[in-house]
Design a protein around this motif. Structure first.
Motif, mmCIF file in Angstrom:
data_model
loop_
_atom_site.group_PDB
_atom_site.id
_atom_site.type_symbol
_atom_site.label_atom_id
_atom_site.label_comp_id
_atom_site.label_asym_id
_atom_site.label_seq_id
_atom_site.Cartn_x
_atom_site.Cartn_y
_atom_site.Cartn_z
ATOM 1 N N VAL A 1 91.332 134.539 1.904
ATOM 2 C CA VAL A 1 91.849 135.719 1.194
ATOM 3 C C VAL A 1 92.529 136.651 2.188
ATOM 4 O O VAL A 1 93.658 137.107 1.963
ATOM 5 N N ALA A 2 91.853 136.923 3.297
ATOM 6 C CA ALA A 2 92.436 137.816 4.308
ATOM 7 C C ALA A 2 93.748 137.253 4.837
ATOM 8 O O ALA A 2 94.717 137.991 5.050
ATOM 9 N N GLU A 3 93.781 135.936 5.034
ATOM 10 C CA GLU A 3 94.998 135.300 5.540
ATOM 11 C C GLU A 3 96.138 135.433 4.526
ATOM 12 O O GLU A 3 97.277 135.743 4.892
ATOM 13 N N ARG A 4 95.853 135.196 3.255
ATOM 14 C CA ARG A 4 96.897 135.320 2.227
ATOM 15 C C ARG A 4 97.362 136.763 2.076
ATOM 16 O O ARG A 4 98.549 137.020 1.885
ATOM 17 N N LEU A 5 96.437 137.707 2.150
ATOM 18 C CA LEU A 5 96.831 139.118 2.097
ATOM 19 C C LEU A 5 97.773 139.456 3.241
ATOM 20 O O LEU A 5 98.813 140.084 3.035
ATOM 21 N N ALA A 6 97.411 139.049 4.433
ATOM 22 C CA ALA A 6 98.233 139.345 5.614
ATOM 23 C C ALA A 6 99.575 138.628 5.557
ATOM 24 O O ALA A 6 100.601 139.186 5.960
ATOM 25 N N ARG A 7 99.590 137.416 5.046
ATOM 26 C CA ARG A 7 100.820 136.620 5.041
ATOM 27 C C ARG A 7 101.777 136.991 3.905
ATOM 28 O O ARG A 7 102.991 136.997 4.085
ATOM 29 N N PHE A 8 101.244 137.276 2.734
ATOM 30 C CA PHE A 8 102.103 137.466 1.561
ATOM 31 C C PHE A 8 102.084 138.897 1.011
ATOM 32 O O PHE A 8 103.132 139.510 0.852
#
Length: 142
Positions: free
Chosen positions: A5-12
Protein backbone atom coordinates in the motif's frame (compact mmCIF):
# COMPACT_ATOMS: atom_id res chain seq x y z
CA UNK A 1 0.35 -6.08 2.82
CA UNK A 2 0.96 -2.64 4.26
CA UNK A 3 4.27 -2.31 2.41
CA UNK A 4 2.48 -2.73 -0.89
CA UNK A 5 0.00 0.00 0.00
CA UNK A 6 2.76 2.43 0.95
CA UNK A 7 4.60 1.63 -2.27
CA UNK A 8 1.50 2.23 -4.42
CA UNK A 9 0.74 5.47 -2.59
CA UNK A 10 4.27 6.72 -3.16
CA UNK A 11 4.37 5.57 -6.78
CA UNK A 12 0.92 6.56 -8.02
CA UNK A 13 -1.23 8.58 -5.62
CA UNK A 14 1.29 11.03 -4.17
CA UNK A 15 2.65 12.28 -7.53
CA UNK A 16 -0.94 12.65 -8.83
CA UNK A 17 -2.05 14.52 -5.71
CA UNK A 18 1.01 16.81 -5.71
CA UNK A 19 0.60 17.59 -9.44
CA UNK A 20 -3.03 18.60 -8.90
CA UNK A 21 -2.10 20.74 -5.91
CA UNK A 22 0.67 22.48 -7.85
CA UNK A 23 -1.55 23.11 -10.90
CA UNK A 24 -4.38 24.52 -8.78
CA UNK A 25 -1.99 26.70 -6.78
CA UNK A 26 -0.41 28.06 -9.98
CA UNK A 27 -3.83 28.85 -11.46
CA UNK A 28 -4.88 30.60 -8.24
CA UNK A 29 -1.68 32.67 -8.21
CA UNK A 30 -2.32 33.64 -11.84
CA UNK A 31 -5.77 34.91 -10.90
CA UNK A 32 -7.55 32.15 -12.84
CA UNK A 33 -9.18 29.86 -10.27
CA UNK A 34 -9.87 26.52 -11.98
CA UNK A 35 -12.89 24.28 -11.94
CA UNK A 36 -11.96 20.76 -10.94
CA UNK A 37 -13.53 17.84 -12.81
CA UNK A 38 -12.60 14.23 -12.24
CA UNK A 39 -13.65 11.33 -14.46
CA UNK A 40 -14.26 7.80 -13.29
CA UNK A 41 -16.21 4.79 -14.54
CA UNK A 42 -18.62 2.34 -12.93
CA UNK A 43 -19.70 -1.23 -13.66
CA UNK A 44 -23.01 -1.80 -15.49
CA UNK A 45 -24.21 -4.04 -12.63
CA UNK A 46 -23.48 -4.25 -8.91
CA UNK A 47 -24.02 -7.48 -6.99
CA UNK A 48 -26.12 -8.86 -9.83
CA UNK A 49 -28.38 -5.80 -10.11
CA UNK A 50 -28.27 -3.77 -13.35
CA UNK A 51 -27.57 -0.09 -12.81
CA UNK A 52 -30.01 2.16 -14.72
CA UNK A 53 -27.68 5.11 -15.26
CA UNK A 54 -25.51 5.68 -18.29
CA UNK A 55 -23.73 8.48 -16.45
CA UNK A 56 -23.69 10.00 -13.00
CA UNK A 57 -22.54 13.35 -11.68
CA UNK A 58 -21.32 13.37 -8.11
CA UNK A 59 -21.03 16.45 -5.95
CA UNK A 60 -20.96 17.43 -2.31
CA UNK A 61 -22.09 20.86 -1.06
CA UNK A 62 -21.34 22.87 -4.20
CA UNK A 63 -23.51 22.18 -7.26
CA UNK A 64 -22.40 25.18 -9.38
CA UNK A 65 -20.91 22.82 -11.95
CA UNK A 66 -22.76 19.59 -11.14
CA UNK A 67 -26.26 21.06 -11.45
CA UNK A 68 -25.84 22.41 -14.99
CA UNK A 69 -23.97 19.24 -16.04
CA UNK A 70 -26.84 17.07 -14.83
CA UNK A 71 -29.36 19.31 -16.59
CA UNK A 72 -27.34 19.28 -19.81
CA UNK A 73 -27.02 15.50 -19.80
CA UNK A 74 -30.72 15.03 -19.06
CA UNK A 75 -31.55 17.34 -21.99
CA UNK A 76 -29.43 15.29 -24.41
CA UNK A 77 -31.60 13.86 -27.22
CA UNK A 78 -30.16 10.40 -26.47
CA UNK A 79 -32.44 10.29 -23.41
CA UNK A 80 -29.88 9.31 -20.81
CA UNK A 81 -30.74 8.21 -17.30
CA UNK A 82 -28.45 10.53 -15.35
CA UNK A 83 -27.53 9.88 -11.74
CA UNK A 84 -27.54 12.84 -9.36
CA UNK A 85 -25.06 11.55 -6.77
CA UNK A 86 -25.63 8.08 -8.26
CA UNK A 87 -24.30 5.44 -8.47
CA UNK A 88 -22.30 6.80 -5.55
CA UNK A 89 -22.67 9.64 -3.08
CA UNK A 90 -20.62 12.73 -3.83
CA UNK A 91 -19.29 13.55 -0.36
CA UNK A 92 -16.06 11.54 -0.23
CA UNK A 93 -13.78 12.89 2.51
CA UNK A 94 -10.17 13.00 1.39
CA UNK A 95 -10.81 12.53 -2.33
CA UNK A 96 -9.56 14.91 -5.03
CA UNK A 97 -12.75 16.99 -5.03
CA UNK A 98 -12.70 17.32 -1.24
CA UNK A 99 -8.97 18.04 -0.93
CA UNK A 100 -8.46 20.31 -3.92
CA UNK A 101 -11.83 21.85 -4.82
CA UNK A 102 -14.01 21.98 -1.72
CA UNK A 103 -11.13 23.09 0.49
CA UNK A 104 -10.61 26.12 -1.81
CA UNK A 105 -14.24 26.81 -2.73
CA UNK A 106 -13.69 25.90 -6.40
CA UNK A 107 -16.46 24.73 -8.73
CA UNK A 108 -16.25 20.97 -9.19
CA UNK A 109 -17.89 17.78 -10.33
CA UNK A 110 -17.04 14.11 -10.35
CA UNK A 111 -18.17 12.38 -13.55
CA UNK A 112 -18.99 8.65 -13.51
CA UNK A 113 -19.53 6.95 -16.90
CA UNK A 114 -20.81 3.39 -17.22
CA UNK A 115 -17.93 1.18 -18.35
CA UNK A 116 -19.72 -0.57 -21.21
CA UNK A 117 -20.25 2.84 -22.89
CA UNK A 118 -16.54 3.71 -22.93
CA UNK A 119 -15.01 0.27 -23.44
CA UNK A 120 -13.78 1.05 -26.93
CA UNK A 121 -12.22 4.06 -28.62
CA UNK A 122 -15.46 5.11 -30.34
CA UNK A 123 -17.41 5.15 -27.07
CA UNK A 124 -14.65 6.98 -25.22
CA UNK A 125 -14.40 9.58 -27.98
CA UNK A 126 -18.20 10.04 -28.04
CA UNK A 127 -18.32 10.72 -24.30
CA UNK A 128 -15.24 12.94 -24.42
CA UNK A 129 -16.88 15.04 -27.14
CA UNK A 130 -20.14 15.20 -25.18
CA UNK A 131 -18.38 16.42 -22.03
CA UNK A 132 -16.19 18.82 -23.97
CA UNK A 133 -19.30 20.47 -25.42
CA UNK A 134 -21.02 20.61 -22.02
CA UNK A 135 -18.06 21.67 -19.89
CA UNK A 136 -16.58 24.37 -22.15
CA UNK A 137 -19.35 26.95 -21.60
CA UNK A 138 -19.86 25.96 -17.95
CA UNK A 139 -16.20 26.31 -17.00
CA UNK A 140 -15.91 29.62 -18.87
CA UNK A 141 -18.89 30.90 -16.89
CA UNK A 142 -17.69 29.49 -13.56
Amino acid sequence: GPDGVAERLARFYDPYDHAIDAAVAAAMRAGAPPAIVTVHSFTPAWRGVARPWQVGILWDRDDRLAGPLIAGLRADPAGFTVGDNQPYGGGLPGDTIDRHAMARGLPNALIEIRQDLIGDAAGAEEWAARFSALLGPLVARA
